[in-house]
Design a protein around this motif. Structure first.
Motif, PDB file in Angstrom:
ATOM      1  N   ARG A 263       0.825  -1.207   0.000  1.00 51.14           N
ATOM      2  CA  ARG A 263       0.000   0.000   0.000  1.00 51.14           C
ATOM      3  C   ARG A 263       0.854   1.249   0.000  1.00 51.14           C
ATOM      4  O   ARG A 263       0.435   2.300  -0.450  1.00 51.14           O
ATOM      5  CB  ARG A 263      -0.853   0.042   1.269  1.00 51.14           C
ATOM      6  N   LYS A 264       2.020   1.145   0.589  1.00 47.75           N
ATOM      7  CA  LYS A 264       2.880   2.323   0.711  1.00 47.75           C
ATOM      8  C   LYS A 264       4.256   2.000   0.181  1.00 47.75           C
ATOM      9  O   LYS A 264       4.883   1.044   0.628  1.00 47.75           O
ATOM     10  CB  LYS A 264       3.005   2.714   2.186  1.00 47.75           C
ATOM     11  N   GLU A 325     -20.100   7.314   4.719  1.00 46.04           N
ATOM     12  CA  GLU A 325     -19.225   6.214   4.331  1.00 46.04           C
ATOM     13  C   GLU A 325     -19.926   5.075   3.594  1.00 46.04           C
ATOM     14  O   GLU A 325     -19.265   4.215   3.023  1.00 46.04           O
ATOM     15  CB  GLU A 325     -18.480   5.659   5.558  1.00 46.04           C
TER      16      GLU A 325
ATOM     17  N   LEU B 233      -4.536   6.646   6.198  1.00 42.19           N
ATOM     18  CA  LEU B 233      -4.497   6.165   4.818  1.00 42.19           C
ATOM     19  C   LEU B 233      -5.436   4.979   4.635  1.00 42.19           C
ATOM     20  O   LEU B 233      -6.103   4.835   3.610  1.00 42.19           O
ATOM     21  CB  LEU B 233      -3.065   5.778   4.463  1.00 42.19           C
ATOM     22  N   LEU B 234      -5.511   4.148   5.673  1.00 39.62           N
ATOM     23  CA  LEU B 234      -6.398   2.980   5.669  1.00 39.62           C
ATOM     24  C   LEU B 234      -7.824   3.372   5.311  1.00 39.62           C
ATOM     25  O   LEU B 234      -8.519   2.641   4.600  1.00 39.62           O
ATOM     26  CB  LEU B 234      -6.360   2.362   7.075  1.00 39.62           C
ATOM     27  N   ARG B 235      -8.256   4.519   5.812  1.00 40.08           N
ATOM     28  CA  ARG B 235      -9.634   4.937   5.593  1.00 40.08           C
ATOM     29  C   ARG B 235      -9.802   5.784   4.336  1.00 40.08           C
ATOM     30  O   ARG B 235     -10.715   5.582   3.549  1.00 40.08           O
ATOM     31  CB  ARG B 235     -10.118   5.739   6.811  1.00 40.08           C
ATOM     32  N   GLY B 237      -7.368   6.501   1.910  1.00 37.94           N
ATOM     33  CA  GLY B 237      -6.559   6.185   0.727  1.00 37.94           C
ATOM     34  C   GLY B 237      -5.411   7.155   0.547  1.00 37.94           C
ATOM     35  O   GLY B 237      -5.225   8.087   1.334  1.00 37.94           O
ATOM     36  N   ILE B 326     -15.941   1.758   8.368  1.00 38.41           N
ATOM     37  CA  ILE B 326     -15.656   2.759   9.420  1.00 38.41           C
ATOM     38  C   ILE B 326     -14.284   2.566  10.059  1.00 38.41           C
ATOM     39  O   ILE B 326     -13.871   3.355  10.898  1.00 38.41           O
ATOM     40  CB  ILE B 326     -16.749   2.788  10.528  1.00 38.41           C
TER      41      ILE B 326
END
Lengths: 548, 548
Positions: A263-264, A325, B233-235, B237, B326
Motif C-alpha cells: 500500500r505504501k 461512508e 491512509l487505511l480509511r 486512501g 468505518i
C-alpha cells in the motif's frame, strides 16, 4: 452478497409504485442485453457474419487522417517472426498471407458501436509479458505500428486500428497471479475480464473497486489503461489511488516491473501512474496489482423524484451527510431520459407521477440494519424538508436491478431511436445540468428538434454520476444530420471549457476526442504530454492517430 | 467532532484500566511536545539561539558528497535580482551580502532531528506562483541549485540544503484559494499548514484526507511532494487518489497548470502524479486541489492486548470484516515499544497486564450508535474466539487522546534514551513483524544489546500502521556506535528486498535513502526514474544530491 427485505412498513409518503416481479424480470432482461458486454457479443457476431458489413472505415469517416508512411507495411517475414515468437496456432490471426482470415480479423477491426473500422490484417495474442516484450521490440525496430486491445468495449475508438496497425490483443493473458486475503491485494494479468475477476474476489469476501456496464467483456488492463471510472468511484475512489502497481512493456521492449504489492512505497517517481489513463500510447499494460476493499454485505437502492436540479443538489448534499461512508452511488436522470426508456421498454415507471429529475441513491455497507436506518433517516429528512417529491425503495435484489435499469437502460434506449451524439463530461456541480438546458435551447432555436420526421433531433437528455460531477449529455436523433453536428460542435466543448470542465470525464480521448483536448488542457499541459509521448515512444508506433 | 460516551456497561471481560484524567492530561502534554511540530519549534529556537550549534554539517557526515561544481556560487548580482522579483523585505533572507543574517538562516539550514545541516546562505520566500516561476527560470539559466522547502518536518533530509543551495521556502504561499461545499473539493496554496487547512475544513463539515504527527508545522504542498501517508491512509486512501490537481513550476519556469477541480478528467497523461512523491526534484508544487471527505461525526478507539503476531493478524482480518467502511486506523505496537513509553512517561499503562503485542483500533463514522454497535460486535467476536487477550475502550475524547498517546508517543520516548536507528518500511503483512525479531536476534548475537552501558543498544522495537503493512523498526541506543550500523546495514535493506518490501514506506528517499533505492526498485525502474529527472531538470538544479 445477501440482500434482506427492509423497511416493510416505512415511508408512508413514498409511492408504492409496485415493481412487480414480472416487470422487473423484463427490465433485467433489458439490462442483460443493453450493456456494452451484451451488445458487444452481438456485434461480434454481426461483424463475424459479415465482414464486409456496412460500417464505414474510420479512414473514410475521417478523411483528414492519413496513414503515416514512416510505418512499414507488414511483410511475410514479419509474420514469420511473430509466428516463431507466439508459436503460431490461434495466437496469430494472419490476414497478411491468408486472405481467408479476413472474417476472423473483422471483430478486432471494429467496435461494438459500429462507429470505427480499421484495415488491420494481423492480430497477435501474446500469452506472457516476455512475448509482449519481444513483439514490441521487434515492431519498434521494424517501424510496425500497433494497437493494444483489451475487451474492446471503449466508446472513443481507442482500441480499434485506423489503418493497418497490428492489433495486440491481450485476451490470452488472463490469469490471477496472486491474492492475499488478509490485505486484499490482488495481482493479475491485464487480460483478466473484470466480471470474472470480481467473481474470484467475491468468493473471498472482497470486491474489485470498479464496476461498469461492460464488465462482462472489458479487461482489467483496459480499465487501467483508460482509467475507467464507472458506477462506484464515489465510494471506492479512482484507479490512481487503488492501483498499487503496474507491469507494462515499453515500445523498446523494456519491462516496467512496477508490480508493487504494498500500500505504501515512497521510493521514487510513481511512474505507473502514466500508464493509468495512458490509453496504450506509451506502452502495453501486462499486469496490475490493486487494493481491493471488503465486499459490502448489504446494498440498498432508493429512486427519488425531484422538482428541480437545485433540489437534486440539496438531496446530494443531504445524502453525503446522512450516508457518508456507505454512499456508493448518487445518479441523476432527467425526465426526458426516463421518458425515452419508458417509450422503448414500455416498462411501468417506478414512480406514479413524472418529475423533472430523478436520483438513484445506492448504499453499500457491512451491516444491513445500520445501512437501512441511515437511509431511512436520509429519506425522512429529504421528504420532510420537501427536497424530494416522491420516492421508492427496492425491497429485494430484483427490485434493485429493476431500479438500476432505469439508469443503466438509458444508453440503449436512446440508441434505439436512431443516431446519438454523446458527450461524457465533467462540470462543476452547480452548473452541471445547465449544459443540457443550453444545448436543448440551441438545438430548438435552430429548428432541428421536433416530433416529426423532418426534425432530426428527438430530444436532448442528461443523466450521469452526480456524485462525481460527471454528466452524459446525449442528443438523440432520428438520423445523423450534419446540421446537428454543426450546432453542437464546437459549442459543447466551448461551453465546457468556459466552466473549467472536462471534455472527457471517463471515456478517455481515443480517436474521438484527440482534436478537442485543448478545450480541457492548456497548451502547456498538451506540450508536456507530447514530451512524455516522445520520451517513451519516439517512433510513434504505439496506438497512432489517437490521444495526444 | 462530537464524542459521545459509549459502552457504559459493556465488555465485562475488558479490563477497566482507568485512564484517569490526570494521567491522560499528562499523556496529552507529552503528545503536544513529542510531535515533530512541537519538536520543530523547539529546534528552531535552539538553532536560532546558537547558529554555531553542535549539529554536524551534512557534508561532514557524508564526506563522499561533493559540491557539484557545475553550480554557480551565489553572487551579489543574483541576490539583487531576487530582491527585485520578491520586493526584498522578509521575502529574502540574505546571508550572501550580509553576514549578520546567519542566525536567521540557521533554521532553514537544519532539520528538527538535528541530523542534517547545510551551508545555505540565501532563503527566498515567494508569495505567488509567478514569483516561483521567475526564481526558478533565473536559477536554471544561471545554474543556481535550489532546495524547495515546506514545513521542513521530514525525516530523510529532503528539505534541507547540503551545500550552498538556495532554499525556496513556501510559507508565504498560504492561502485557501477555493472550496466547494457541495463537492468537498478544496484548492489551496502549497504553503498552507496541514492543521490550519483541516480546521478550515472542519468548520465546513469536511476533513483533510491525511493526518500526521507534524500537522501543526507541515505544509500541504510538502505532504503532496513527499506523498505523505500518515495515520488514516487505511480509511481515506493515498494522495495519488485524493489529489485532483497540482500546480507546479518546472526548473525552466514553465507552470504546470493542472489544478483540476473535477473528480474525473480523462484527457491525457496524469502528469500531476509525478509531483506527488517527487520530493521537489523536478519542480516546485505551488498549489493543490484535493477531494475532501465528510468529517466523521463519531470516533471510537479500542486498545487491545494480544498474545502473538499471528493473533494480531487475525484481529486485523476480523476488524476489516466487522468494521469495514468505518475502520480508520489499525495500529500495531510491540511490548518493547510500550515498555519504553512507560519508562519515559511513567504513565499508568492502559491494560493491567503486559502482552507481547498491542493493537489500537479506531473507527470513524457518521453515526455514533451504529459505530459503537459494530465495534462492540467486533470486540465480542475477538474476545470470544480468544484472538484478543484483554482490551480497553476510550470513553471520551480525552481517553481517545490518551490511548493514541501510547502509539504516537513511541517516537519521542525512544528518542529519549539516546540515538535511534529508524527504518520506515513496508513488508507484506504475514512477514511484517519478523523483521523486528530477526534484527533483534542479530543485534543480540553481535553482543551489542544489554542493560548496561557497555552495550550500545537498549532494545529493538517495532510498531506502525498494520492496516497499511507499514512498520517502523527502531533500534534504540544509548549512544551511536559504528558497530551497530554495521550490523544493521545492509542487513535490514537486504531483508526487505528479499520479501519485496519497500525501504521507504512513507518518509520518502531524500538524502537518507538515496543510495538504497536499488533494494526496492529494479535497475529498469531506477533507469526510468533518472530519465524523468533528466527530462524535467536537465541541469540538475532541483534538490541536488538527493532522491534518484
Amino acid at each position: 452478497m445477501a440482500f434482506r427485505p427492509r423497511f416493510p412498513a416505512a415511508f408512508g409518503q413514498f409511492a408504492r409504485s409496485g415493481l412487480a416481479l414480472g416487470r422487473s424480470a423484463a427490465v433485467r432482461q433489458s439490462l442483460k442485453t443493453h450493456a456494452p458486454c451484451g451488445v458487444y457479443s452481438h456485434q461480434l457476431r454481426t461483424l463475424r457474419q459479415s465482414s464486409k458489413c456496412s460500417v464505414k472505415y474510420t479512414s473514410e469517416t475521417y478523411p483528414e487522417l492519413k496513414r503515416d508512411e514512416r510505418f512499414s507495411r507488414i511483410s511475410e517475414e514479419h509474420v514469420d517472426y511473430f509466428k516463431k515468437v507466439l508459436g503460431g496456432g490461434s495466437a496469430v490471426i494472419d490476414g497478411v498471407t491468408n486472405d481467408a482470415a479476413a472474417d476472423d480479423i473483422a471483430p478486432f477491426n471494429g467496435d461494438w458501436m459500429r462507429k470505427y473500422r480499421g484495415h488491420c490484417k494481423l492480430v497477435l495474442k501474446p500469452s506472457s509479458t516476455e512475448e509482449v516484450s519481444k513483439i514490441l521490440k521487434y515492431c519498434n525496430e521494424n517501424m510496425l505500428a500497433v494497437v493494444p486491445q483489451g475487451g474492446n468495449t471503449g466508446l472513443v475508438g481507442g482500441s480499434v486500428p485506423v489503418f493497418d496497425e497490428i492489433v495486440i490483443n491481450m485476451s490470452r493473458m488472463n490469469k490471477i497471479r496472486d491474492f492475499d486475503d488478509v490485505s486484499g491485494i490482488l495481482v493479475a494479468d491485464a487480460g483478466c475480464i473484470l466480471e470474472t475477476t470480481d467473481h474470484f474476489l467475491a468468493e473471498r469476501g472482497y470486491i474489485f473497486p470498479l464496476d461498469l456496464g461492460a464488465k462482462g467483456s472489458c479487461h482489467i488492463g483496459g480499465n487501467v489503461s483508460t482509467n475507467a471510472g464507472g458506477l462506484r468511484l464515489l465510494r471506492y475512489g479512482s484507479l490512481h489511488g487503488n492501483v498499487l502497481g503496474v507491469e507494462a512493456v515499453l515500445p523498446d521492449g523494456t519491462v516496467v516491473d512496477d508490480l508493487c504489492k504494498l500500500r505504501k512505497n515512497n521510493t521514487g517517481y510513481d511512474l505507473k501512474q502514466l500508464f493509468i489513463g495512458g490509453e496504450g500510447t506509451i506502452g502495453i499494460v501486462t499486469g496490475i496489482s490493486i487494493q481491493c476493499p471488503q465486499r459490502p454485505k448489504a446494498v440498498n437502492v432508493a429512486f427519488l423524484g425531484l422538482d428541480s436540479y437545485e433540489k437534486a443538489q440539496q438531496a446530494f448534499r443531504q445524502a453525503k451527510s446522512h450516508l457518508s461512508e456507505i454512499l456508493s452511488a448518487f445518479e441523476l436522470m432527467d425526465e426526458a431520459s426516463q421518458a425515452i426508456v419508458h417509450r422503448v421498454t414500455q416498462n411501468k415507471r417506478p414512480l406514479e407521477s413524472a418529475y423533472p429529475f430523478y436520483c438513484l441513491v445506492e448504499t453499500s455497507g457491512s451491516n444491513a440494519d445500520h445501512d437501512s436506518e441511515k437511509l431511512q433517516a436520509f429519506l425522512e429528512d429529504v421528504m420532510e424538508k420537501g427536497v424530494v417529491a416522491d420516492g421508492t425503495l427496492a425491497q429485494d435484489e430484483t427490485q434493485i436491478r429493476a431500479l438500476w435499469g432505469w439508469r443503466e437502460g438509458i444508453t440503449e434506449a436512446v440508441g434505439h431511436l436512431g443516431g446519438v451524439y454523446k458527450y461524457d463530461v465533467s462540470i462543476p456541480l452547480k452548473d452541471m445540468y445547465r449544459i443540457v438546458e443550453d444545448t436543448k435551447a440551441r438545438v430548438q432555436e435552430a429548428g432541428l428538434m421536433g416530433d416529426t420526421d423532418e426534425h432530426p433531433v428527438v430530444d436532448v437528455v442528461g443523466y450521469g454520476h452526480m456524485g462525481d460531477a460527471n454528466i452524459h449529455l446525449n442528443v438523440a436523433t432520428r438520423y445523423y444530420d450534419p446540421r446537428v453536428e454543426k450546432v453542437l460542435e464546437p459549442f459543447v466543448y466551448e461551453w465546457i471549457a468556459g466552466r473549467q470542465g472536462s471534455i472527457s470525464a471517463e471515456h478517455g480521448l481515443g480517436l474521438a476526442k484527440k482534436k478537442y483536448v485543448g478545450y480541457s488542457r492548456s497548451d502547456n499541459m498538451v506540450g508536456l504530454m507530447k514530451q512524455i509521448k516522445q520520451l517513451y515512444d519516439p517512433n510513434g508506433i504505439m496506438n497512432p492517430y489517437k490521444y495526444i
